[in-house]
Scaffold this active site. Sequence first.
Site, PDB file in Angstrom:
ATOM      1  CB  SER A   1     -51.332  21.228  68.396  1.00  0.00           C
ATOM      2  OG  SER A   1     -51.544  20.057  69.165  1.00  0.00           O
TER       3      SER A   1
ATOM      4  CE  LYS B   1     -42.139  15.845  71.469  1.00  0.00           C
ATOM      5  NZ  LYS B   1     -42.310  14.640  70.631  1.00  0.00           N
TER       6      LYS B   1
ATOM      7  CG  ASP C   1     -43.403  10.524  71.193  1.00  0.00           C
ATOM      8  OD1 ASP C   1     -44.610  10.775  71.090  1.00  0.00           O
ATOM      9  OD2 ASP C   1     -42.524  11.402  71.209  1.00  0.00           O
TER      10      ASP C   1
ATOM     11  N   GLY D   1     -33.333   5.097  60.925  1.00  0.00           N
ATOM     12  CA  GLY D   1     -33.162   6.340  61.659  1.00  0.00           C
ATOM     13  C   GLY D   1     -32.595   6.086  63.037  1.00  0.00           C
TER      14      GLY D   1
ATOM     15  N   GLY E   1     -32.581   8.948  65.513  1.00  0.00           N
ATOM     16  CA  GLY E   1     -32.867  10.145  66.288  1.00  0.00           C
ATOM     17  C   GLY E   1     -33.719   9.852  67.503  1.00  0.00           C
TER      18      GLY E   1
ATOM     19  CG  LEU F   1     -22.693   2.293  60.604  1.00  0.00           C
ATOM     20  CD1 LEU F   1     -24.055   1.601  60.506  1.00  0.00           C
ATOM     21  CD2 LEU F   1     -21.624   1.488  59.860  1.00  0.00           C
TER      22      LEU F   1
ATOM     23  CE  LYS G   1     -26.025  12.086  64.150  1.00  0.00           C
ATOM     24  NZ  LYS G   1     -26.967  13.110  63.587  1.00  0.00           N
TER      25      LYS G   1
ATOM     26  CB  ILE H   1     -43.398   7.464  62.994  1.00  0.00           C
ATOM     27  CG1 ILE H   1     -42.213   8.363  62.652  1.00  0.00           C
ATOM     28  CG2 ILE H   1     -42.947   6.093  63.488  1.00  0.00           C
ATOM     29  CD1 ILE H   1     -41.376   8.734  63.887  1.00  0.00           C
TER      30      ILE H   1
ATOM     31  CE1 TYR I   1     -50.477  14.303  62.289  1.00  0.00           C
ATOM     32  CE2 TYR I   1     -48.756  13.216  63.573  1.00  0.00           C
ATOM     33  CZ  TYR I   1     -49.582  14.301  63.350  1.00  0.00           C
ATOM     34  OH  TYR I   1     -49.521  15.388  64.185  1.00  0.00           O
TER      35      TYR I   1
ATOM     36  CD  GLN J   1     -48.697  11.730  71.458  1.00  0.00           C
ATOM     37  OE1 GLN J   1     -48.233  12.079  72.549  1.00  0.00           O
ATOM     38  NE2 GLN J   1     -49.523  12.482  70.753  1.00  0.00           N
TER      39      GLN J   1
END
Length: 276
Positions: A15, A66, A103, A128, A130, A155, A157, A217, A219, A247
Amino acid sequence: MKKWYAVIGDPIAQSMSPAMHEEWFSDAGIDASYIPVHVREQDLSKAIESLKRLGCSGWNVTIPHKTAIIDLLDEIDTSARMMNAVNMVKVLEDGRLYGMNTDGHGFVRSLEEKYGTVGKGKNVLLIGAGGAAKGIAFALHEAGYGPIAITNRTLEKAELLSSDIEGASAIPLRDAEANLSNFGLIVQTTSVGMNFAKEGIPLQLMNVSAGTIVADIIYNPLRTEFLEQAESKGGLPLNGVGMFVHQGALSFEQWTGVYPNTKKMIRTITDQLGGI
């Protein structure tokens, strides 16, 4: 007593949050510290109780906790409820635990820090469906972006997510790929292209119009194949460093009342990841 904060996850050694928050505490002249805490899935409940008993004032939450942490909190905000995920906990004065998800709003802050609000009033394509996509879709809609179209390998989702966002729609990947010139903002939220994940890109960007803001998103790496292809077509790139920093900055603000220097931190992390 000196305040302290933490980030919990499994694994956690990788992290970048501790160094980021420690620098912000130093810059703001705040006598506080921020440490990584390795918490295994089966130990989550005990870990949260220990953090409270030891006087931790708040903590960030990363994989795989999370969603599981929600049942251990007293209250969560709208974004966390929408995403069914919490990435930041604040210990309130009465000892209750308040969970948030920063986020999505972190992405919007990152977008506007680099490109202002030029993306508003233009069609948005979200790739996406999610957890990350949910937060970003919610935050973009709340900030006045859209209409938002959502595409996904499955599709169904995309249809499910679009039903939760006013004015949003779901489109098949093939249709999205063929009509990319209709979008002024394209946001890639999947793990495709991330280090140690599936290589490649979720869809081809041959039809992107020059001047379109194209965000990924991820990095690490800083420049995914997705962003490289977008740039070759004249797209305006945005990687995930800014979202990560903002964030964290939103968490820092919730804990301290201070919004830190994000531009400086984005430069620092970009340098650390080998960028220019």
